[in-house]
Design an enzyme around this catalytic site. Structure first.
Site, PDB file in Angstrom:
ATOM      1  N   SER A  11       0.828  -1.194   0.000  1.00  0.00           N
ATOM      2  CA  SER A  11       0.000   0.000   0.000  1.00  0.00           C
ATOM      3  C   SER A  11       0.874   1.261   0.000  1.00  0.00           C
ATOM      4  O   SER A  11       1.678   1.436  -0.910  1.00  0.00           O
ATOM      5  CB  SER A  11      -0.977  -0.030   1.181  1.00  0.00           C
ATOM      6  N   HIS A 123      -7.401  -4.617  -1.937  1.00  0.00           N
ATOM      7  CA  HIS A 123      -6.302  -3.773  -1.473  1.00  0.00           C
ATOM      8  C   HIS A 123      -5.795  -4.226  -0.110  1.00  0.00           C
ATOM      9  O   HIS A 123      -4.614  -4.151   0.176  1.00  0.00           O
ATOM     10  CB  HIS A 123      -6.735  -2.306  -1.410  1.00  0.00           C
TER      11      HIS A 123
END
Length: 144
Positions: A11, A123
């Site tokens: 991320s 994600h």
């Protein structure tokens, strides 16, 4: 720093990983998981564009130079560090186009690179994904 060190991030840390490999050759290898690599495309493709326009101070059409200068893709041509891009196909926060663009930039620069697209991974696959996602990730970097 020993030459046998690598760098890995997921991320926001993956954004930093991609940034690092475009600015230094001190690492032997890099792994970027669910990375932001191009803030302009991210703004138009992600599920939360206001996060990035607020952080950067405007939309891509208003401040294109800021978006370009803050994007790791801008510096991909300088990368010489072998880089593995890991990305979930179900990632709406940082769509897989982010990894595909950086992969292409590294490839065009002659940098050793690989893109592993993981089906079903979102994600948050790096911390909450199904075991299958974690297994794909660990096999990709040779830990399993």
């Amino acid at each position: 720093m020993p030459r046998d060190w690598g760098v890995w991030g997921a991320s926001h840390e993956a954004l930093r990983t991609c940034w690092i490999v475009g600015h230094t050759t001190r690492f032997r290898a890099a792994v970027a998981e669910s990375a932001v690599t191009n803030f302009a495309s991210l703004y138009y493709l992600c599920d939360a564009p206001d996060i990035f326009s607020n952080e950067l101070g405007g939309r891509p059409d208003e401040i294109p130079d800021i978006y370009r200068s803050r994007s790791p893709l801008t510096y991909a041509m300088h990368c010489r560090t072998p880089t593995l891009m890991l990305h979930g196909q179900a990632d709406d926060r940082c769509p897989i186009a982010e990894a595909e663009q950086f992969y292409r930039g590294l490839h065009d620069a002659g940098c050793e690179t690989e893109l592993l697209s993981i089906p079903g991974m979102t994600h948050m696959g790096d911390s909450t994904g199904r075991l299958r996602c974690g297994g794909c990730r660990m096999r990709a970097v040779g830990l399993v």
